[in-house]
Design an enzyme around this catalytic site. Structure first.
Site, mmCIF file in Angstrom:
data_model
loop_
_atom_site.group_PDB
_atom_site.id
_atom_site.type_symbol
_atom_site.label_atom_id
_atom_site.label_comp_id
_atom_site.label_asym_id
_atom_site.label_seq_id
_atom_site.Cartn_x
_atom_site.Cartn_y
_atom_site.Cartn_z
ATOM 1 N N HIS A 167 6.667 -2.661 7.755
ATOM 2 C CA HIS A 167 6.889 -1.648 6.720
ATOM 3 C C HIS A 167 5.688 -1.514 5.786
ATOM 4 O O HIS A 167 5.606 -0.542 5.036
ATOM 5 C CB HIS A 167 8.132 -2.015 5.903
ATOM 6 C CG HIS A 167 9.406 -1.835 6.689
ATOM 7 N ND1 HIS A 167 10.229 -0.763 6.527
ATOM 8 C CD2 HIS A 167 9.960 -2.579 7.672
ATOM 9 C CE1 HIS A 167 11.256 -0.851 7.357
ATOM 10 N NE2 HIS A 167 11.118 -1.952 8.061
ATOM 11 N N ASP A 225 -0.102 1.391 -0.049
ATOM 12 C CA ASP A 225 1.340 1.373 0.239
ATOM 13 C C ASP A 225 1.556 1.700 1.712
ATOM 14 O O ASP A 225 0.890 2.590 2.255
ATOM 15 C CB ASP A 225 2.044 2.450 -0.616
ATOM 16 C CG ASP A 225 3.410 1.997 -1.103
ATOM 17 O OD1 ASP A 225 4.067 1.236 -0.382
ATOM 18 O OD2 ASP A 225 3.812 2.425 -2.209
HETATM 19 P P1 ADQ Z 1 8.836 -0.631 -1.231
HETATM 20 O O1 ADQ Z 1 7.561 -1.320 -1.564
HETATM 21 O O2 ADQ Z 1 10.044 -1.151 -1.896
HETATM 22 O O3 ADQ Z 1 9.103 -0.575 0.340
HETATM 23 P P2 ADQ Z 1 9.146 2.361 -1.387
HETATM 24 O O4 ADQ Z 1 8.868 2.895 -0.045
HETATM 25 O O5 ADQ Z 1 8.644 3.238 -2.478
HETATM 26 O O6 ADQ Z 1 8.558 0.921 -1.649
HETATM 27 O O7 ADQ Z 1 10.719 2.215 -1.528
HETATM 28 C C1 ADQ Z 1 11.291 1.894 -2.730
HETATM 29 C C2 ADQ Z 1 12.755 2.304 -2.724
HETATM 30 O O8 ADQ Z 1 13.362 1.742 -3.866
HETATM 31 C C3 ADQ Z 1 12.951 3.818 -2.776
HETATM 32 O O9 ADQ Z 1 13.981 4.204 -1.910
HETATM 33 C C4 ADQ Z 1 13.327 4.058 -4.242
HETATM 34 O O10 ADQ Z 1 14.247 5.114 -4.433
HETATM 35 C C5 ADQ Z 1 13.978 2.759 -4.624
HETATM 36 N N1 ADQ Z 1 13.731 2.538 -6.057
HETATM 37 C C6 ADQ Z 1 12.562 2.344 -6.673
HETATM 38 N N2 ADQ Z 1 12.741 2.227 -7.999
HETATM 39 C C7 ADQ Z 1 14.061 2.351 -8.213
HETATM 40 C C8 ADQ Z 1 14.886 2.316 -9.377
HETATM 41 N N3 ADQ Z 1 14.389 2.144 -10.606
HETATM 42 N N4 ADQ Z 1 16.190 2.452 -9.203
HETATM 43 C C9 ADQ Z 1 16.712 2.641 -7.976
HETATM 44 N N5 ADQ Z 1 16.001 2.682 -6.862
HETATM 45 C C10 ADQ Z 1 14.689 2.533 -6.972
HETATM 46 C C11 ADQ Z 1 8.434 -1.092 1.521
HETATM 47 C C12 ADQ Z 1 6.952 -0.719 1.657
HETATM 48 C C13 ADQ Z 1 6.770 0.785 1.569
HETATM 49 C C14 ADQ Z 1 7.641 1.471 2.631
HETATM 50 C C15 ADQ Z 1 9.075 0.962 2.580
HETATM 51 C C16 ADQ Z 1 9.899 1.482 3.751
HETATM 52 O O11 ADQ Z 1 6.184 -1.381 0.649
HETATM 53 O O12 ADQ Z 1 5.425 1.149 1.743
HETATM 54 O O13 ADQ Z 1 7.649 2.868 2.390
HETATM 55 O O14 ADQ Z 1 9.121 -0.457 2.624
HETATM 56 O O15 ADQ Z 1 9.298 1.215 4.976
#
Ligand code: ADQ
Length: 462
Positions: A158, A366
């Site tokens: 991921h 990311d």
């Molecule tokens: P993350 O590093 O966690 O994931 P991201 O892809 O942005 O990063 O996903 C975060 C998730 O958490 C999103 O669905 C978002 O809605 C949720 N989120 C963030 N802040 C929030 C809040 N305050 N309240 C509720 N929900 C919140 C890892 C990798 C990424 C990759 C994903 C999926 O680091 O690059 O995109 O896995 O493969």
């Protein structure tokens, strides 16, 4: 149809009413599991102290078995906080300066993967298809092969995969590369990550590309592919539309009044570029005095991994920085930055994204970044906001309608904010539509199907 076995560090276990935690990934994988029947195995998130963990706790929901194991305190420290989060995470995000190698932690990482393998193997039937997720579990296939399993085993990363010069600073890089060669399909988020992986194989003559996405290394042949993860686009767009009547979203809308809203939503992590983003916002206000009092930047950032000292320090830094900017720029009737350290329900989040005139997603690095995709999906088609997106997020390869920025270039990011806020409606609509069409076609269910198709099609791999 063969059963599906999913293994991930944490498992989105449904509550007593059978409701699984929300989130696109959990929804898509659960749907695949429901269709094929199978097992989702991982760590319970609990520690057994220094006692050997109890046998796997199994919870049956329809045709899905959730199988969870506790880990000892030492395992959690060495495998999870240690090697996974203090070595692999920073290395894969190109942060050599933050990687803390320790022989003990490395040994713990491999030991826990062996332990997962031993607990999983007795549950697996010969024609089950196994799908392992993320950097915590790279050596798992090698452990399962060692125990004689001949099943199709796939791996999806991921997070980003770094270039050879970065990866090879890790003393056990060879074991990590060897671990990946035991899968039948190794999936990355972007072509760039896949190229980096191919470069790592070539650099020390570990392996090579055979053409058609096939690789050879350590006497094995496997497929390496790009599978950009998506979101549940249509459902998310619907949440956002319906959320306009939600109490919290209404309160947020009223509190913004006549101001434009800039939205940032990230887990608190150094890879997300939050401090650079606050600097850019400050620069934007200083360079555009007419915007004083006319724009609000809302940063929603739940705490994560606060047991790791760097994360605790970062929490303080971001809070102090937001306080300093508010002190310097704010007025009696205007707080420029609203900084919230809390998780927000998905429906509310969707509604808040829709209020945002600008979605500011500027990670330093990311794997994909689902927030960028969620922001786009949540917009009002008749009056969409503008996505300002880091070129170093995997999502930048797909979201061509965004304003791409280099998050290290503070002035450039500040200029993009100004451009986003003054963008005419027609251009906003055009940019948004390109991105939304793409996201509707490449949603998380398609990601899941594409990966599983490759994994189950034998001539794709070795
Ligand atoms: P993350 O590093 O966690 O994931 P991201 O892809 O942005 O990063 O996903 C975060 C998730 O958490 C999103 O669905 C978002 O809605 C949720 N989120 C963030 N802040 C929030 C809040 N305050 N309240 C509720 N929900 C919140 C890892 C990798 C990424 C990759 C994903 C999926 O680091 O690059 O995109 O896995 O493969």
């Amino acid at each position: 149809m063969s059963r599906l076995v999913i293994v991930s560090n944490r498992v989105p276990v449904p509550d007593k009413g059978g409701i699984a935690p929300a989130g696109g990934l959990a929804v898509a994988l659960k749907a695949a599991l429901e269709e094929q029947g199978g097992i989702w195995m991982g760590w319970s998130g609990r520690s057994s102290g220094e006692q050997e963990p109890q046998p796997l706790a199994q919870l049956q929901q329809g045709n899905i078995t959730y199988a969870l194991t506790d880990l000892t305190d030492t395992d959690v420290e060495e495998y999870y906080h240690g090697f996974a989060n203090r070595v692999l995470w920073p290395i894969c995000h190109y942060r050599l300066d933050l990687a803390e190698y320790g022989r003990k932690e490395m040994a713990g990482y491999f030991r826990v993967n062996r332990f997962f393998g031993r607990r999983l193997a007795p549950l697996v039937k010969p024609d089950d298809v196994i799908w392992v997720h993320d950097y915590h579990l790279i050596p798992l296939a090698a452990e399962l092969r060692q125990m004689g399993l001949k099943n199709r085993i796939g791996f999806f990363l991921h997070i980003p995969w770094p270039p050879a010069d970065v990866l090879f600073t890790m003393p056990v890089h060879e074991e990590i590369m060897r671990g990946l060669s035991h899968y039948d399909v190794v999936g990355f988020q972007t072509d760039h990550d896949l190229e980096n992986f191919a470069g790592c194989l070539r650099r020390e003559g570990i392996g090579d590309e055979l053409g058609g996405g096939r690789f050879t290394a350590y006497d094995r042949i496997f497929k390496g592919g790009t599978y950009a993860i998506g979101i549940e686009t249509a459902a998310f767009a619907e949440f956002a539309e319906k959320a306009s009547t939600n109490k919290t979203v209404k309160k947020a809308r009223e509190s913004i009044e006549h101001r434009s809203l800039i939205m940032g939503v990230d887990r608190l992590d150094y890879s997300k570029g939050i401090t650079q983003r606050i600097d850019a916002f400050e620069r934007f206000i200083l360079a555009n005095p007419a915007q004083q009092g006319r724009v609000t930047y809302l940063q929603i950032t739940p705490k994560s991994r606060s047991e790791v000292p760097e994360y605790e320090a970062m929490q303080r830094t971001v809070a102090e920085q937001a306080g300093r900017v508010n002190g310097a720029l704010g007025a009696v009737d205007w707080v420029p930055i609203r900084y919230i350290n809390r998780s927000v329900g998905r429906h509310i989040l969707a509604g808040l994204y829709r209020l945002g005139r600008v979605g500011l997603v500027t990670p330093l690095r990311d794997g994909m970044n689902l927030v960028a995709k969620e922001y786009v999906a949540a917009q009002d088609p008749d009056d969409p906001g503008v996505l300002v997106l880091s070129r170093f997020a995997g999502a930048a390869c797909e979201l061509r309608g965004a304003l791409l920025v280099n998050p290290y270039d503070i002035e450039g990011t500040a200029n993009a904010m100004a451009r986003a806020l003054s963008m005419p409606l027609e251009e906003r609509k055009e940019r948004w539509k390109t991105m939304m069409d793409h996201l509707l076609e490449h949603d998380v269910s398609r990601w899941c199907r594409d990966f599983l198709n490759d994994l189950t099609t034998r001539d794709q791999c070795g």
